[in-house]
Scaffold this motif. Sequence first.
Motif, PDB file in Angstrom:
ATOM      1  N   THR A 196       0.866  -1.173   0.000  1.00  0.00           N
ATOM      2  CA  THR A 196       0.000   0.000   0.000  1.00  0.00           C
ATOM      3  C   THR A 196       0.898   1.217   0.000  1.00  0.00           C
ATOM      4  N   VAL A 210      -3.344   7.577   4.593  1.00  0.00           N
ATOM      5  CA  VAL A 210      -4.694   7.923   5.026  1.00  0.00           C
ATOM      6  C   VAL A 210      -4.524   8.965   6.122  1.00  0.00           C
ATOM      7  N   ILE A 238      -7.530  10.075   1.572  1.00  0.00           N
ATOM      8  CA  ILE A 238      -6.413   9.320   1.009  1.00  0.00           C
ATOM      9  C   ILE A 238      -5.545  10.263   0.191  1.00  0.00           C
ATOM     10  N   ASN A 296      -1.804  -1.152  -3.820  1.00  0.00           N
ATOM     11  CA  ASN A 296      -2.822  -0.153  -3.513  1.00  0.00           C
ATOM     12  C   ASN A 296      -2.158   1.201  -3.710  1.00  0.00           C
ATOM     13  N   GLU A 337      -2.637   5.575  -4.846  1.00  0.00           N
ATOM     14  CA  GLU A 337      -3.435   6.787  -4.979  1.00  0.00           C
ATOM     15  C   GLU A 337      -3.245   7.268  -6.405  1.00  0.00           C
ATOM     16  N   SER A 338      -4.264   7.808  -7.022  1.00  0.00           N
ATOM     17  CA  SER A 338      -4.224   8.100  -8.464  1.00  0.00           C
ATOM     18  C   SER A 338      -3.108   9.057  -8.875  1.00  0.00           C
ATOM     19  N   GLY A 379      -5.445  -1.845  -6.446  1.00  0.00           N
ATOM     20  CA  GLY A 379      -6.453  -0.998  -5.816  1.00  0.00           C
ATOM     21  C   GLY A 379      -6.076   0.444  -6.098  1.00  0.00           C
ATOM     22  N   TYR A 400      -7.142   4.409  -5.674  1.00  0.00           N
ATOM     23  CA  TYR A 400      -7.973   5.296  -4.871  1.00  0.00           C
ATOM     24  C   TYR A 400      -7.948   6.705  -5.451  1.00  0.00           C
ATOM     25  N   ASN A 401      -9.083   7.388  -5.363  1.00  0.00           N
ATOM     26  CA  ASN A 401      -9.233   8.775  -5.832  1.00  0.00           C
ATOM     27  C   ASN A 401      -8.971   8.913  -7.327  1.00  0.00           C
ATOM     28  N   ASP A 460      -9.646  -2.658  -8.731  1.00  0.00           N
ATOM     29  CA  ASP A 460     -10.588  -2.124  -7.766  1.00  0.00           C
ATOM     30  C   ASP A 460     -10.499  -0.602  -7.774  1.00  0.00           C
ATOM     31  N   LEU A 490     -11.715   2.835  -6.309  1.00  0.00           N
ATOM     32  CA  LEU A 490     -12.420   3.495  -5.221  1.00  0.00           C
ATOM     33  C   LEU A 490     -12.355   4.999  -5.473  1.00  0.00           C
TER      34      LEU A 490
END
Length: 106
Positions: free
Chosen positions: A21, A25, A31, A58, A60-61, A80, A82-83, A103, A105
């Motif tokens: 990851t 957070v 995130i 995992n 973050e974009s 994964g 995120y954002n 995934d 999110l």
Amino acid sequence: MGVNMRLNQILRDSIFTSCLTLLRVVSNNRICPLPDTVLDRFCLEILPKIHNQIKWLNLESLSLERILLTIDYPNLSGLGVYNIDEKTAISVFKGPKELRYIDFLI
């Protein structure tokens, strides 16, 4: 890596490196990407040494392309993200490689 021998052993252990990851957070469960200095170290020093062991990331974009373009991840089977917005997702993931599961999110 490079801090001490025990930490080096942990970073090379597939139990700890199969799922990474690389995001933070912060308050209110927001995130955010890792700081540039941390990402630089991961991209330049750590990921090239453990990329074969990574099965899931995992991210973050904002750091997505930077991490994915650092090196090939031959055993990556999940991601994964995120954002991420739809436009970015389409531009990043169109291409010949497909992951078994992505995934998103938002």
